[in-house]
Design a protein around this motif. Structure first.
Motif: not given
Length: 322
Positions: A6-9, A19-20, A68-69, A95-97
């Motif tokens: 997921l992080i790789k993508e 930024t997180v 930003t994540l 990006s949002i998880i």
């Protein structure tokens, strides 16, 4: 779904993350704070911050953008502030998880990545928000900057599944009855902790005791204790100290030394006595909170039995309009 892929993508999609933001409310936010602490301490080129979602919605940071994540969590999947925060982040190009226990809820819309986790007795720590968020943070750090302790973190998360069952038995045998009895004798208590553990000092107060037991209490950082709060310490005042097993421990030990000579009503929950020395020292600071959360659940249950107060009972939350 796994954190590495997921992080790789995410990195490939954005050409890197600078930024997180960890966004949630209440207990869900508490679960994310250790992952934020990991990035704040270990990352050189990633800015990280944890927000209660409503503050993020109102005071959205200027850094929010396409590098930003956002890692959000809503256990119910329907927390309005968190859903709003995800939409704000999406509009900004982030990006949002989103983590939730509730598939098909308002946060699980297909507009962003939703990680639906299981919940309940026996679920591995790697599969619940505390473990997931730590894995996501560590993978981001490792894939962009390198994180020498990545293997230790994964090993430590797995080790928690072995540590927690006997720790629950031990806390019930040694502290449960006394904690409940002291709550009967004291309408108010102070809870102390430090470092990433402070997330669970805060959580024990606002969630386990105020929300679930209607017990009045206050939370204090062990280091900040000596910058004001220690002036109210005296015999008859109930203090509960969460002693960490990591490099943050000296802050707790200093508080303990003062408390032992200035109050006669003290309880200490020492992570070293509950198995945390089995966890690699390099990552204990981020995993101690998992232990304290589990112990807090046992202690609130012990109090609930004595007070005939089921931890699931509410008088305002989800009942009144607010």
């Amino acid at each position: 779904m796994n954190a590495h892929d997921l992080i790789k993508e995410t990195i490939e999609k954005h050409g890197g993350i600078d930024t997180v933001y960890f966004l949630a409310c209440g207990g869900s936010l508490i679960d994310l704070i250790p992952a934020n602490a990991l990035l704040q301490r270990e990352a050189k080129n990633i800015v990280s911050c944890a927000y209660t979602a409503r503050e993020f919605d109102i005071m959205r940071p200027a850094r929010l953008g396409d590098k930003t994540l956002v890692i959000a969590c809503s256990h119910s999947g329907n927390t309005p502030e968190v859903v709003d925060a995800c939409n704000i982040a999406l509009e900004a190009g982030a990006s949002i998880i989103a983590l939730t226990d509730n598939a098909g809820s308002k946060i699980d819309t297909g507009k962003w990545t939703t990680w639906v986790y299981p919940w309940g007795e026996g679920v591995p720590q790697a599969e619940v928000p505390a473990g997931i968020s730590l894995s996501l943070a560590a993978e981001l750090l490792d894939q962009q900057e390198g994180f020498a302790d990545l293997a230790d973190l994964y090993a430590g998360i797995a080790k928690m599944d072995e540590i927690l069952p006997p720790a629950r038995e031990k806390v019930n045998a040694e502290l449960g009855e006394r904690f409940a009895a002291l709550c009967q004798d004291h309408k108010f208590l102070y809870i102390l902790g430090s470092g990433p553990n402070y997330s669970q000092t805060y959580g024990f107060a606002i969630c386990s005791l105020m929300e679930m037991q209607w017990q009045s209490c206050a939370y204090i950082n062990s280091a900040e204790y000596f910058h004001g709060p220690f002036e109210v310490t005296e015999p008859g005042v109930f203090y509960f100290l969460q002693m960490g097993s990591s490099e943050c421990r000296p802050m707790d030990e200093r508080a303990l030394a003062f408390l032992e000579t200035h109050t006669d009503t003290l309880m200490v929950l020492d992570a070293k006595e509950y198995g945390m020395e089995q966890v690699p020292a390099s990552v204990r600071a981020y995993l101690d909170p998992i232990l304290f959360y589990a112990m807090n659940c046992e202690l609130r249950a012990a109090r609930g039995k004595v007070f005939d107060h089921d931890p699931d009972v509410r008088r305002y939350m989800g009942i009144e309009k607010y």
